[in-house]
Design an enzyme around this catalytic site. Structure first.
Site, PDB file in Angstrom:
ATOM      1  N   HIS A  91      -4.899  -3.115   6.494  1.00  0.00           N
ATOM      2  CA  HIS A  91      -4.728  -3.261   5.071  1.00  0.00           C
ATOM      3  C   HIS A  91      -6.056  -3.767   4.353  1.00  0.00           C
ATOM      4  CE1 HIS A  91      -3.345  -4.940   1.298  1.00  0.00           C
ATOM      5  NE2 HIS A  91      -3.878  -5.968   1.535  1.00  0.00           N
ATOM      6  N   ASP A 125       0.769  -1.063  -0.050  1.00  0.00           N
ATOM      7  CA  ASP A 125      -0.218   0.059   0.076  1.00  0.00           C
ATOM      8  C   ASP A 125       0.816   1.066  -0.009  1.00  0.00           C
ATOM      9  OD1 ASP A 125      -2.390  -1.628   0.392  1.00  0.00           O
ATOM     10  OD2 ASP A 125      -1.574  -1.933   2.355  1.00  0.00           O
TER      11      ASP A 125
HETATM   12  P1  NAX Z   1      -3.301 -17.908  -4.475  1.00  0.00           P
HETATM   13  O1  NAX Z   1      -4.642 -18.428  -4.471  1.00  0.00           O
HETATM   14  O2  NAX Z   1      -2.621 -17.899  -5.897  1.00  0.00           O
HETATM   15  O3  NAX Z   1      -2.132 -18.562  -3.155  1.00  0.00           O
HETATM   16  C1  NAX Z   1      -2.654 -19.048  -2.095  1.00  0.00           C
HETATM   17  C2  NAX Z   1      -1.922 -20.380  -1.713  1.00  0.00           C
HETATM   18  O4  NAX Z   1      -2.190 -20.601  -0.261  1.00  0.00           O
HETATM   19  C3  NAX Z   1      -2.498 -21.670  -2.394  1.00  0.00           C
HETATM   20  O5  NAX Z   1      -1.506 -22.523  -3.100  1.00  0.00           O
HETATM   21  C4  NAX Z   1      -3.257 -22.543  -1.346  1.00  0.00           C
HETATM   22  O6  NAX Z   1      -3.203 -23.704  -1.606  1.00  0.00           O
HETATM   23  C5  NAX Z   1      -2.495 -22.001  -0.021  1.00  0.00           C
HETATM   24  N1  NAX Z   1      -2.927 -22.083   1.066  1.00  0.00           N
HETATM   25  C6  NAX Z   1      -4.308 -22.016   1.682  1.00  0.00           C
HETATM   26  N2  NAX Z   1      -4.686 -22.398   2.789  1.00  0.00           N
HETATM   27  C7  NAX Z   1      -3.343 -22.639   3.180  1.00  0.00           C
HETATM   28  C8  NAX Z   1      -2.854 -23.100   4.570  1.00  0.00           C
HETATM   29  N3  NAX Z   1      -3.691 -23.245   5.696  1.00  0.00           N
HETATM   30  N4  NAX Z   1      -1.482 -23.557   4.754  1.00  0.00           N
HETATM   31  C9  NAX Z   1      -0.518 -23.124   3.769  1.00  0.00           C
HETATM   32  N5  NAX Z   1      -1.063 -22.911   2.498  1.00  0.00           N
HETATM   33  C10 NAX Z   1      -2.506 -22.474   2.177  1.00  0.00           C
HETATM   34  O7  NAX Z   1      -3.167 -16.471  -3.578  1.00  0.00           O
HETATM   35  P2  NAX Z   1      -2.042 -15.389  -3.936  1.00  0.00           P
HETATM   36  O8  NAX Z   1      -2.397 -14.456  -5.189  1.00  0.00           O
HETATM   37  O9  NAX Z   1      -0.607 -15.916  -3.757  1.00  0.00           O
HETATM   38  O10 NAX Z   1      -2.380 -14.483  -2.567  1.00  0.00           O
HETATM   39  C11 NAX Z   1      -2.044 -14.901  -1.352  1.00  0.00           C
HETATM   40  C12 NAX Z   1      -2.646 -14.076  -0.271  1.00  0.00           C
HETATM   41  O11 NAX Z   1      -2.064 -12.723  -0.369  1.00  0.00           O
HETATM   42  C13 NAX Z   1      -3.983 -13.763  -0.280  1.00  0.00           C
HETATM   43  O12 NAX Z   1      -4.757 -14.091   0.875  1.00  0.00           O
HETATM   44  C14 NAX Z   1      -4.514 -12.281  -0.947  1.00  0.00           C
HETATM   45  O13 NAX Z   1      -5.224 -11.782  -0.541  1.00  0.00           O
HETATM   46  C15 NAX Z   1      -3.096 -11.649  -0.175  1.00  0.00           C
HETATM   47  N6  NAX Z   1      -2.643 -10.450  -0.596  1.00  0.00           N
HETATM   48  C16 NAX Z   1      -2.079  -9.667   0.472  1.00  0.00           C
HETATM   49  C17 NAX Z   1      -1.594  -8.476  -0.045  1.00  0.00           C
HETATM   50  C18 NAX Z   1      -1.075  -7.429   1.207  1.00  0.00           C
HETATM   51  O14 NAX Z   1      -0.727  -6.422   0.657  1.00  0.00           O
HETATM   52  N7  NAX Z   1      -1.106  -7.718   2.376  1.00  0.00           N
HETATM   53  C19 NAX Z   1      -1.418  -8.048  -1.371  1.00  0.00           C
HETATM   54  C20 NAX Z   1      -1.502  -9.251  -2.258  1.00  0.00           C
HETATM   55  C21 NAX Z   1      -2.604 -10.155  -1.954  1.00  0.00           C
HETATM   56  O15 NAX Z   1      -3.866  -9.478  -2.165  1.00  0.00           O
END
Ligand code: NAX
Length: 329
Positions: A185, A157
């Site tokens: 966030h 951000d």
């Molecule tokens: P993806 O859906 O591509 O990847 C998430 C991965 O996490 C998947 O491979 C899934 O199998 C795995 N997963 C789910 N539950 C799990 C658990 N209990 N233990 C281990 N692995 C687990 O999402 P991606 O685009 O990589 O985004 C990941 C996260 O980042 C999301 O929650 C998204 O909202 C968040 N973000 C946060 C941001 C920030 O600034 N704080 C910005 C970017 C993003 O939006």
């Protein structure tokens, strides 16, 4: 020295963008060897294993070992740096309370597994949303680990805010400093330019020459653009922010470990600073000194800024209350 880094959600998009930069030395520098532990859920193991094969093919000199697992005890064993990226996304028809509950079911046990298995000085960065409250839940479940070791990523951000400001001013982004994010966030976040500098000088006079009415520009253009940038990326790219999120994660952890020469932003536990209720994980202007985040204190806040911060903090309080009411905290 070798640093053990645990990445959850390693089979996902941000995980894929992070892994190769970590292995190349972008996180800890060219002299620090790394051991990677990739923690996934069973459905994500194949993608994480595939990434591990590619890491092997990268023949990275700094990469000592890669382990792929769906067992949190193995995933956090000896962990120095935990990057909690894996989270439960909001599904169709899911209410906010359902989302908080689903993620509490992930971040509570992961906090406990960190307490039981990680190295004594573990530092945790939560990226997975809702990041602030997920960090709060993980910290609350990690008996014996100071809450200060749990942080939430708001650096993306801040980078978005600095980039927007630089673009408006027609100046290179590195000349724009001190644009902290306050609060959650989420869409209520407050990117604050009141202390911002451009090339070392206060930003307001230069900005006024370009946009005219600065308060109106902040309310109508700048703040909504920054707060909704994630949605803008999805609309244009057809998929959520990945490389920029990975980049911000690298910068957050690198600064935490190595220190900063100026302010940045991070979601850290409040001890009541700026009236933010104790225990909430809120974004603040911070510096990293001797391996610890310190909140920049004593900043003057206008009534308008105060109201913006209060609104975002109210949302954080509501998230905490929801999780407490569900008996998950
Ligand atoms: P993806 O859906 O591509 O990847 C998430 C991965 O996490 C998947 O491979 C899934 O199998 C795995 N997963 C789910 N539950 C799990 C658990 N209990 N233990 C281990 N692995 C687990 O999402 P991606 O685009 O990589 O985004 C990941 C996260 O980042 C999301 O929650 C998204 O909202 C968040 N973000 C946060 C941001 C920030 O600034 N704080 C910005 C970017 C993003 O939006």
């Amino acid at each position: 020295m070798t640093t053990t880094i645990t990445l959850t959600g390693a089979g996902g998009q941000i995980g894929y963008a992070l892994l190769f930069r970590i292995a190349a030395g972008d996180l800890l520098g060219p002299d620090e060897k790394v051991r990677l532990r990739l923690l996934e859920i069973p459905q994500g193991l194949g993608a994480a294993e595939g990434a591990a094969l590619e890491l092997q093919d990268g023949a990275f000199g700094l990469l000592e070992h890669v382990e792929v697992t769906d067992d949190a005890a193995v995933g956090f064993d000896g962990c120095d740096l935990a990057l909690l990226v894996g989270a439960r996304p909001r599904g169709p028809g899911m209410e906010r309370a359902d989302l908080l509950a689903a993620n509490a079911g992930i971040f509570g046990p992961q906090g406990a597994a960190i307490a039981a298995n990680a190295a004594a000085g573990v530092r945790v960065t939560v990226v997975g949303n809702p990041a602030n409250t997920n960090a709060l839940i993980a910290a609350a479940s990690a008996d014996g680990v100071p809450a200060e070791r749990f942080t939430a990523l708001t650096r993306l951000d801040e980078n978005r805010a600095r980039a927007q400001l630089a673009q408006t001013l027609g100046t290179p982004v590195h000349t724009v400093r001190r644009v902290p994010i306050w609060g959650n966030h989420s869409a209520t976040q407050f990117p604050d330019i009141s202390h911002a500098t451009v090339a070392g000088r206060p930003v307001a006079p230069a900005l006024e020459q370009i946009v005219g009415d600065v308060p109106a520009w902040l309310d109508e253009t700048f703040i909504p653009r920054v707060a909704k940038r994630g949605a803008e990326i999805i609309a244009v790219r057809g998929s959520s922010s990945v490389a920029s999120a990975a980049n911000a994660t690298i910068e957050h952890v690198r600064d935490w470990v190595r220190g900063t020469d100026d302010w940045t932003s991070a979601g850290v536990v409040s001890h009541g600073e700026y009236g933010v209720p104790e225990g909430l994980v809120s974004s603040f202007p911070v510096r990293s000194v001797d391996g610890e985040w310190q909140i920049v204190e004593g900043l003057e806040l206008s009534e308008w800024a105060r109201a913006r911060i209060d609104a975002s903090v109210a949302e954080l309080l509501q998230e905490r209350e929801t999780v407490q009411a569900l008996g998950l905290l």
